[in-house]
Design a protein around this motif. Sequence first.
Motif, PDB file in Angstrom:
ATOM      1  N   PRO A  59       0.798  -1.222   0.000  1.00 57.36           N
ATOM      2  CA  PRO A  59       0.000   0.000   0.000  1.00 57.36           C
ATOM      3  C   PRO A  59       0.840   1.286   0.000  1.00 57.36           C
ATOM      4  CG  PRO A  59      -0.336  -1.235   2.052  1.00 57.36           C
ATOM      5  CD  PRO A  59       0.539  -2.062   1.165  1.00 57.36           C
ATOM      6  N   HIS A  60       2.097   1.193   0.390  1.00 56.45           N
ATOM      7  CA  HIS A  60       2.971   2.362   0.356  1.00 56.45           C
ATOM      8  C   HIS A  60       3.286   2.817  -1.063  1.00 56.45           C
ATOM      9  CE1 HIS A  60       3.770   0.901   4.490  1.00 56.45           C
ATOM     10  NE2 HIS A  60       3.728   2.199   4.737  1.00 56.45           N
ATOM     11  N   VAL A  61       2.888   2.030  -2.051  1.00 56.55           N
ATOM     12  CA  VAL A  61       3.101   2.418  -3.443  1.00 56.55           C
ATOM     13  C   VAL A  61       2.381   3.731  -3.744  1.00 56.55           C
ATOM     14  CG1 VAL A  61       1.154   1.195  -4.538  1.00 56.55           C
ATOM     15  CG2 VAL A  61       3.290   1.525  -5.799  1.00 56.55           C
ATOM     16  N   VAL A  62       1.318   4.017  -3.005  1.00 57.15           N
ATOM     17  CA  VAL A  62       0.586   5.277  -3.210  1.00 57.15           C
ATOM     18  C   VAL A  62       1.523   6.465  -3.015  1.00 57.15           C
ATOM     19  CG1 VAL A  62      -1.269   6.733  -2.305  1.00 57.15           C
ATOM     20  CG2 VAL A  62      -1.640   4.271  -2.575  1.00 57.15           C
ATOM     21  N   LEU A  63       2.256   6.463  -1.920  1.00 58.33           N
ATOM     22  CA  LEU A  63       3.171   7.575  -1.640  1.00 58.33           C
ATOM     23  C   LEU A  63       4.333   7.596  -2.622  1.00 58.33           C
ATOM     24  CD1 LEU A  63       3.242   7.261   2.247  1.00 58.33           C
ATOM     25  CD2 LEU A  63       1.977   8.912   0.871  1.00 58.33           C
ATOM     26  N   THR A  64       4.904   6.434  -2.887  1.00 56.04           N
ATOM     27  CA  THR A  64       6.062   6.370  -3.768  1.00 56.04           C
ATOM     28  C   THR A  64       5.690   6.785  -5.194  1.00 56.04           C
ATOM     29  OG1 THR A  64       6.788   4.516  -2.411  1.00 56.04           O
ATOM     30  CG2 THR A  64       8.029   4.918  -4.415  1.00 56.04           C
ATOM     31  N   ALA A  65       4.535   6.346  -5.667  1.00 54.41           N
ATOM     32  CA  ALA A  65       4.093   6.728  -7.014  1.00 54.41           C
ATOM     33  C   ALA A  65       3.789   8.221  -7.088  1.00 54.41           C
ATOM     34  CB  ALA A  65       2.869   5.910  -7.413  1.00 54.41           C
ATOM     35  N   THR A  66       3.297   8.796  -6.008  1.00 57.76           N
ATOM     36  CA  THR A  66       3.059  10.239  -5.969  1.00 57.76           C
ATOM     37  C   THR A  66       4.386  10.993  -6.067  1.00 57.76           C
ATOM     38  OG1 THR A  66       1.061   9.916  -4.653  1.00 57.76           O
ATOM     39  CG2 THR A  66       2.032  12.121  -4.627  1.00 57.76           C
ATOM     40  N   VAL A  67       5.385  10.521  -5.347  1.00 58.10           N
ATOM     41  CA  VAL A  67       6.721  11.127  -5.432  1.00 58.10           C
ATOM     42  C   VAL A  67       7.258  10.991  -6.855  1.00 58.10           C
ATOM     43  CG1 VAL A  67       9.126  10.910  -4.660  1.00 58.10           C
ATOM     44  CG2 VAL A  67       7.262  10.837  -2.993  1.00 58.10           C
ATOM     45  N   GLY A  68       7.091   9.817  -7.459  1.00 55.07           N
ATOM     46  CA  GLY A  68       7.572   9.601  -8.826  1.00 55.07           C
ATOM     47  C   GLY A  68       6.905  10.544  -9.821  1.00 55.07           C
ATOM     48  N   ALA A  69       5.586  10.686  -9.725  1.00 56.20           N
ATOM     49  CA  ALA A  69       4.865  11.590 -10.632  1.00 56.20           C
ATOM     50  C   ALA A  69       5.363  13.019 -10.460  1.00 56.20           C
ATOM     51  CB  ALA A  69       3.361  11.510 -10.370  1.00 56.20           C
ATOM     52  N   THR A  70       5.541  13.426  -9.225  1.00 53.53           N
ATOM     53  CA  THR A  70       6.009  14.781  -8.944  1.00 53.53           C
ATOM     54  C   THR A  70       7.413  14.999  -9.502  1.00 53.53           C
ATOM     55  OG1 THR A  70       4.670  14.824  -6.931  1.00 53.53           O
ATOM     56  CG2 THR A  70       6.450  16.447  -7.097  1.00 53.53           C
ATOM     57  N   MET A  71       8.306  14.053  -9.251  1.00 55.45           N
ATOM     58  CA  MET A  71       9.686  14.196  -9.730  1.00 55.45           C
ATOM     59  C   MET A  71       9.745  14.234 -11.257  1.00 55.45           C
ATOM     60  SD  MET A  71      12.059  11.967  -7.146  1.00 55.45           S
ATOM     61  CE  MET A  71      13.564  12.560  -7.936  1.00 55.45           C
ATOM     62  N   LEU A  72       8.929  13.426 -11.917  1.00 55.02           N
ATOM     63  CA  LEU A  72       8.935  13.414 -13.376  1.00 55.02           C
ATOM     64  C   LEU A  72       8.435  14.743 -13.943  1.00 55.02           C
ATOM     65  CD1 LEU A  72       7.783   9.754 -13.826  1.00 55.02           C
ATOM     66  CD2 LEU A  72       9.838  10.729 -14.896  1.00 55.02           C
ATOM     67  N   ILE A  74       8.696  17.664 -12.413  1.00 51.51           N
ATOM     68  CA  ILE A  74       9.786  18.607 -12.140  1.00 51.51           C
ATOM     69  C   ILE A  74      10.915  18.407 -13.153  1.00 51.51           C
ATOM     70  CG2 ILE A  74      11.615  19.184 -10.487  1.00 51.51           C
ATOM     71  CD1 ILE A  74       9.508  18.514  -8.266  1.00 51.51           C
ATOM     72  N   ASP A  75      11.240  17.156 -13.430  1.00 58.25           N
ATOM     73  CA  ASP A  75      12.297  16.852 -14.393  1.00 58.25           C
ATOM     74  C   ASP A  75      11.945  17.423 -15.760  1.00 58.25           C
ATOM     75  OD1 ASP A  75      14.711  15.740 -15.246  1.00 58.25           O
ATOM     76  OD2 ASP A  75      13.863  13.748 -15.557  1.00 58.25           O
ATOM     77  N   ALA A  76      10.707  17.216 -16.208  1.00 57.38           N
ATOM     78  CA  ALA A  76      10.285  17.736 -17.512  1.00 57.38           C
ATOM     79  C   ALA A  76      10.378  19.260 -17.537  1.00 57.38           C
ATOM     80  CB  ALA A  76       8.854  17.280 -17.819  1.00 57.38           C
ATOM     81  N   TRP A  77       9.889  19.901 -16.486  1.00 61.35           N
ATOM     82  CA  TRP A  77       9.920  21.372 -16.417  1.00 61.35           C
ATOM     83  C   TRP A  77      11.344  21.907 -16.526  1.00 61.35           C
ATOM     84  CZ3 TRP A  77       7.073  25.639 -16.712  1.00 61.35           C
ATOM     85  CH2 TRP A  77       7.598  26.814 -16.190  1.00 61.35           C
ATOM     86  N   PHE A  78      12.229  21.399 -15.696  1.00 62.64           N
ATOM     87  CA  PHE A  78      13.586  21.945 -15.682  1.00 62.64           C
ATOM     88  C   PHE A  78      14.381  21.529 -16.914  1.00 62.64           C
ATOM     89  CE2 PHE A  78      12.551  22.876 -11.296  1.00 62.64           C
ATOM     90  CZ  PHE A  78      13.046  24.162 -11.195  1.00 62.64           C
ATOM     91  N   ASP A  79      14.107  20.350 -17.474  1.00 58.43           N
ATOM     92  CA  ASP A  79      14.763  19.976 -18.728  1.00 58.43           C
ATOM     93  C   ASP A  79      14.431  20.988 -19.815  1.00 58.43           C
ATOM     94  OD1 ASP A  79      16.016  17.687 -17.818  1.00 58.43           O
ATOM     95  OD2 ASP A  79      14.535  16.294 -18.639  1.00 58.43           O
ATOM     96  N   VAL A  99       7.882  11.005 -22.994  1.00 63.86           N
ATOM     97  CA  VAL A  99       8.373  10.076 -21.971  1.00 63.86           C
ATOM     98  C   VAL A  99       8.012  10.536 -20.559  1.00 63.86           C
ATOM     99  CG1 VAL A  99      10.398   8.915 -21.008  1.00 63.86           C
ATOM    100  CG2 VAL A  99      10.272   9.324 -23.466  1.00 63.86           C
ATOM    101  N   GLU A 100       8.585  11.668 -20.148  1.00 64.32           N
ATOM    102  CA  GLU A 100       8.487  12.072 -18.738  1.00 64.32           C
ATOM    103  C   GLU A 100       7.046  12.309 -18.291  1.00 64.32           C
ATOM    104  OE1 GLU A 100      12.862  14.219 -18.464  1.00 64.32           O
ATOM    105  OE2 GLU A 100      11.153  15.299 -19.322  1.00 64.32           O
ATOM    106  N   LEU A 101       6.285  13.079 -19.045  1.00 70.78           N
ATOM    107  CA  LEU A 101       4.912  13.370 -18.627  1.00 70.78           C
ATOM    108  C   LEU A 101       3.993  12.152 -18.740  1.00 70.78           C
ATOM    109  CD1 LEU A 101       4.575  17.034 -19.912  1.00 70.78           C
ATOM    110  CD2 LEU A 101       5.049  16.212 -17.582  1.00 70.78           C
ATOM    111  N   PRO A 102       4.084  11.324 -19.791  1.00 70.73           N
ATOM    112  CA  PRO A 102       3.261  10.114 -19.794  1.00 70.73           C
ATOM    113  C   PRO A 102       3.588   9.160 -18.635  1.00 70.73           C
ATOM    114  CG  PRO A 102       3.988  10.592 -22.020  1.00 70.73           C
ATOM    115  CD  PRO A 102       4.726  11.536 -21.108  1.00 70.73           C
ATOM    116  N   VAL A 103       4.859   9.011 -18.299  1.00 73.57           N
ATOM    117  CA  VAL A 103       5.212   8.153 -17.159  1.00 73.57           C
ATOM    118  C   VAL A 103       4.710   8.785 -15.862  1.00 73.57           C
ATOM    119  CG1 VAL A 103       7.100   7.059 -15.885  1.00 73.57           C
ATOM    120  CG2 VAL A 103       7.172   7.127 -18.371  1.00 73.57           C
ATOM    121  N   ALA A 104       4.734  10.113 -15.771  1.00 72.74           N
ATOM    122  CA  ALA A 104       4.177  10.804 -14.597  1.00 72.74           C
ATOM    123  C   ALA A 104       2.687  10.511 -14.475  1.00 72.74           C
ATOM    124  CB  ALA A 104       4.427  12.313 -14.697  1.00 72.74           C
ATOM    125  N   VAL A 105       1.986  10.513 -15.592  1.00 77.66           N
ATOM    126  CA  VAL A 105       0.552  10.196 -15.573  1.00 77.66           C
ATOM    127  C   VAL A 105       0.337   8.751 -15.111  1.00 77.66           C
ATOM    128  CG1 VAL A 105      -1.497   9.856 -17.027  1.00 77.66           C
ATOM    129  CG2 VAL A 105      -0.119  11.933 -17.269  1.00 77.66           C
TER     130      VAL A 105
END
Length: 139
Positions: A59-72, A74-79, A99-105
Amino acid sequence: MPRLYLLFAILLIPWTMYLGATLPTHTVAHHYRAAWVGFDLVLLLVLARIGWRAARRDPHVVLTATVGATMLCIDAWFDVMTAPAGEGRTESLLLAVLVELPVAVLCALLARGGLLSLLARAEQAADPTADPSAEQAGR
């Protein structure tokens, strides 16, 4: 506690205006490579952790996936924002859009699905007379 976060948001307004007025439009970053490689290494670890937790139905995947979406995001924005004009910017935009935004979704959808599952379990635990098969049929 919610008021504290609202206060932080309000305090960020003048700070952002100050930065907008005083930061240089161009600068040399001495640790540019280390910043990007470090960020991508952390992103790699987060994505691997999402896969590991999803495979274990943790169930902790909820938090980890939220972090992943957020980081992706941020990565797209700064790239895109730090890419040089021309080919570099085009490459960054394509990477962000394809890549980055679809994986974030996908990460956000995984987080949402996990959260809905947790909420359903909590409702079922609160009402043990509820029929879980009826809830499944409603989805």
